[in-house]
Design a protein around this motif. Structure first.
Motif, PDB file in Angstrom:
ATOM      1  N   TYR A  21       0.705  -1.287  -0.042  1.00 45.83           N
ATOM      2  CA  TYR A  21       0.041   0.127   0.007  1.00 45.83           C
ATOM      3  C   TYR A  21       0.770   1.400  -0.193  1.00 45.83           C
ATOM      4  N   LEU A  22       1.858   1.348   0.831  1.00 45.98           N
ATOM      5  CA  LEU A  22       2.842   2.636   0.942  1.00 45.98           C
ATOM      6  C   LEU A  22       3.548   2.482  -0.378  1.00 45.98           C
ATOM      7  N   GLY A  23       3.897   1.601  -0.826  1.00 45.02           N
ATOM      8  CA  GLY A  23       4.696   1.764  -2.233  1.00 45.02           C
ATOM      9  C   GLY A  23       3.617   2.240  -3.515  1.00 45.02           C
ATOM     10  N   LEU A  24       2.290   1.689  -3.468  1.00 42.45           N
ATOM     11  CA  LEU A  24       1.443   2.338  -4.236  1.00 42.45           C
ATOM     12  C   LEU A  24       1.220   3.625  -4.078  1.00 42.45           C
ATOM     13  N   VAL A  25       0.891   3.964  -2.893  1.00 44.74           N
ATOM     14  CA  VAL A  25       0.594   5.560  -2.666  1.00 44.74           C
ATOM     15  C   VAL A  25       1.525   6.182  -3.075  1.00 44.74           C
ATOM     16  N   THR A  26       2.799   6.037  -2.608  1.00 42.74           N
ATOM     17  CA  THR A  26       3.860   7.032  -2.893  1.00 42.74           C
ATOM     18  C   THR A  26       4.500   6.867  -4.454  1.00 42.74           C
ATOM     19  N   GLY A  27       3.991   5.906  -4.957  1.00 43.04           N
ATOM     20  CA  GLY A  27       4.449   5.745  -6.523  1.00 43.04           C
ATOM     21  C   GLY A  27       5.663   5.043  -6.675  1.00 43.04           C
ATOM     22  N   ALA A  28       6.348   4.547  -5.543  1.00 44.15           N
ATOM     23  CA  ALA A  28       7.609   3.734  -5.480  1.00 44.15           C
ATOM     24  C   ALA A  28       7.147   2.188  -6.116  1.00 44.15           C
ATOM     25  N   PRO A  30       4.756   1.005  -8.704  1.00 47.73           N
ATOM     26  CA  PRO A  30       3.801   1.224  -9.644  1.00 47.73           C
ATOM     27  C   PRO A  30       3.104  -0.172  -9.930  1.00 47.73           C
ATOM     28  N   MET A  31       1.943  -0.179 -10.345  1.00 49.12           N
ATOM     29  CA  MET A  31       0.954  -1.390 -10.746  1.00 49.12           C
ATOM     30  C   MET A  31       0.336  -1.093 -11.975  1.00 49.12           C
ATOM     31  N   ASP A  32       0.840  -1.993 -12.949  1.00 54.37           N
ATOM     32  CA  ASP A  32       0.408  -1.669 -14.394  1.00 54.37           C
ATOM     33  C   ASP A  32      -0.181  -3.149 -14.878  1.00 54.37           C
ATOM     34  N   VAL A 124      -1.042   5.270 -10.164  1.00 56.68           N
ATOM     35  CA  VAL A 124      -1.857   4.565 -11.144  1.00 56.68           C
ATOM     36  C   VAL A 124      -1.300   4.189 -12.486  1.00 56.68           C
ATOM     37  N   PRO A 125      -1.821   3.219 -13.353  1.00 55.85           N
ATOM     38  CA  PRO A 125      -1.070   3.026 -14.670  1.00 55.85           C
ATOM     39  C   PRO A 125      -0.994   4.180 -15.431  1.00 55.85           C
ATOM     40  N   THR A 126      -1.887   4.849 -15.802  1.00 55.45           N
ATOM     41  CA  THR A 126      -2.078   5.818 -16.827  1.00 55.45           C
ATOM     42  C   THR A 126      -2.416   7.215 -16.291  1.00 55.45           C
ATOM     43  N   VAL A 127      -1.823   8.338 -16.640  1.00 57.68           N
ATOM     44  CA  VAL A 127      -2.653   9.616 -16.688  1.00 57.68           C
ATOM     45  C   VAL A 127      -2.094  10.483 -17.775  1.00 57.68           C
ATOM     46  N   TYR A 144      -7.507  23.110 -18.090  1.00 55.29           N
ATOM     47  CA  TYR A 144      -6.811  22.036 -17.699  1.00 55.29           C
ATOM     48  C   TYR A 144      -7.784  20.827 -17.925  1.00 55.29           C
ATOM     49  N   SER A 145      -7.417  19.482 -18.453  1.00 57.45           N
ATOM     50  CA  SER A 145      -8.172  18.374 -18.543  1.00 57.45           C
ATOM     51  C   SER A 145      -7.327  17.203 -18.844  1.00 57.45           C
ATOM     52  N   GLY A 146      -7.716  16.221 -18.746  1.00 56.55           N
ATOM     53  CA  GLY A 146      -6.902  14.980 -18.400  1.00 56.55           C
ATOM     54  C   GLY A 146      -7.919  13.666 -18.654  1.00 56.55           C
ATOM     55  N   GLU A 147      -6.995  12.523 -18.142  1.00 61.13           N
ATOM     56  CA  GLU A 147      -7.751  11.071 -18.017  1.00 61.13           C
ATOM     57  C   GLU A 147      -6.667  10.224 -17.238  1.00 61.13           C
ATOM     58  N   LEU A 148      -7.501   9.511 -16.378  1.00 59.94           N
ATOM     59  CA  LEU A 148      -6.393   8.623 -15.436  1.00 59.94           C
ATOM     60  C   LEU A 148      -7.015   7.464 -15.390  1.00 59.94           C
ATOM     61  N   GLY A 149      -6.244   6.352 -15.576  1.00 58.22           N
ATOM     62  CA  GLY A 149      -6.697   4.957 -15.904  1.00 58.22           C
ATOM     63  C   GLY A 149      -6.251   4.155 -14.785  1.00 58.22           C
ATOM     64  N   THR A 150      -6.960   3.165 -14.214  1.00 56.20           N
ATOM     65  CA  THR A 150      -6.685   2.263 -13.316  1.00 56.20           C
ATOM     66  C   THR A 150      -6.951   0.857 -13.794  1.00 56.20           C
ATOM     67  N   ASP A 151      -6.559  -0.171 -13.065  1.00 58.71           N
ATOM     68  CA  ASP A 151      -6.823  -1.620 -13.252  1.00 58.71           C
ATOM     69  C   ASP A 151      -7.711  -2.136 -12.230  1.00 58.71           C
ATOM     70  N   LEU A 152      -8.211  -3.448 -12.463  1.00 60.47           N
ATOM     71  CA  LEU A 152      -8.878  -4.162 -11.607  1.00 60.47           C
ATOM     72  C   LEU A 152     -10.263  -3.772 -11.171  1.00 60.47           C
ATOM     73  N   TRP A 153     -10.939  -3.562 -12.501  1.00 62.77           N
ATOM     74  CA  TRP A 153     -12.502  -3.403 -12.205  1.00 62.77           C
ATOM     75  C   TRP A 153     -12.767  -2.077 -11.009  1.00 62.77           C
ATOM     76  N   ALA A 154     -13.793  -2.557 -10.330  1.00 63.77           N
ATOM     77  CA  ALA A 154     -14.449  -1.917  -9.272  1.00 63.77           C
ATOM     78  C   ALA A 154     -13.354  -1.446  -8.214  1.00 63.77           C
ATOM     79  N   LEU A 155     -12.275  -2.284  -7.751  1.00 64.27           N
ATOM     80  CA  LEU A 155     -11.494  -1.923  -7.054  1.00 64.27           C
ATOM     81  C   LEU A 155     -10.423  -0.737  -7.492  1.00 64.27           C
ATOM     82  N   GLY A 156     -10.191  -0.885  -8.725  1.00 67.88           N
ATOM     83  CA  GLY A 156      -9.251   0.023  -9.464  1.00 67.88           C
ATOM     84  C   GLY A 156     -10.226   1.611  -9.538  1.00 67.88           C
ATOM     85  N   ARG A 157     -11.582   1.158 -10.010  1.00 65.74           N
ATOM     86  CA  ARG A 157     -12.452   2.616  -9.780  1.00 65.74           C
ATOM     87  C   ARG A 157     -12.176   3.149  -8.517  1.00 65.74           C
TER      88      ARG A 157
END
Length: 189
Positions: A21-28, A30-32, A124-127, A144-157
């Motif tokens: 969790y700490l690795g994911l939150v800090t970006g250390a 990354p999970m794609d 997150v995997p993509t921004v 400003y506009s953009g798009e953010l992408g995550t994996d793992l369906w509802a958990l990713g949402r």
């Protein structure tokens, strides 16, 4: 003996989950995974700035192409620089300032109308993001506009919504700072 082994296994699993969790939150860490990919919009958000478009562009690009202030050097480190693009590490306090999230992004410059960001490494995997600068009668409209992408369906949402809230708050602070500095420069110039 079985109880001690079970306790050790539970403690190890808990420690592993906390570290992940700490690795994911800090970006250390990354999970794609590319599985169950969902995307969500960032923005749009706009701000009207009483300054010429070129001045606004210079304010946005200064941390990447110009001399950085000490405060900005604590937030942005340019890792590689080309003529129209840089690779930069951005540091953002999270968890009430107890942690620092580090994202690595390419930043592409199209003078003087836009700056594009693409996430290389982060929570997150993509921004992808764009700062578009439009001439207006009274100055510049920065959109400003953009798009953010995550994996793992509802958990990713769920994770994407949590990350997007912090991401957009950081962008809002950036837009406010850009407006203030560009208007200050326009008043002096």
């Amino acid at each position: 003996m079985v109880r001690i082994g079970a306790l050790v296994a539970v403690a190890a699993a808990g420690s592993g989950a906390a570290a992940g969790y700490l690795g994911l939150v800090t970006g250390a860490v990354p999970m794609d995974l590319g599985v169950g990919r969902r995307t969500r919009r960032l923005g749009p958000r706009s701000v009207d700035i009483t300054a010429p478009r070129e001045t606004v562009f210079e304010v946005i690009t200064q941390p990447y192409l110009g001399r950085q202030t000490r405060a900005m050097s604590e937030k942005v480190t340019v890792l590689e620089q080309g003529s129209d693009m840089v690779l930069a590490a951005h540091r953002t306090p999270v968890a009430g300032g107890r942690l620092t999230a580090t994202t690595v992004e390419t930043v592409r410059f199209t003078r003087p109308e836009r700056v594009d960001f693409r996430l290389v490494r982060g929570p997150v995997p993509t921004v992808t993001e764009t700062f578009a600068l439009h001439r207006e009668r009274a100055g510049t409209r920065l959109v400003y506009s953009g798009e953010l992408g995550t994996d793992l369906w509802a958990l990713g949402r769920w994770w994407g919504d949590a990350v997007a809230a912090r991401w957009e708050a950081t962008v809002a602070a950036t837009l406010s700072a850009v407006k203030q500095e560009a208007e200050r420069r326009a008043a002096v110039g």
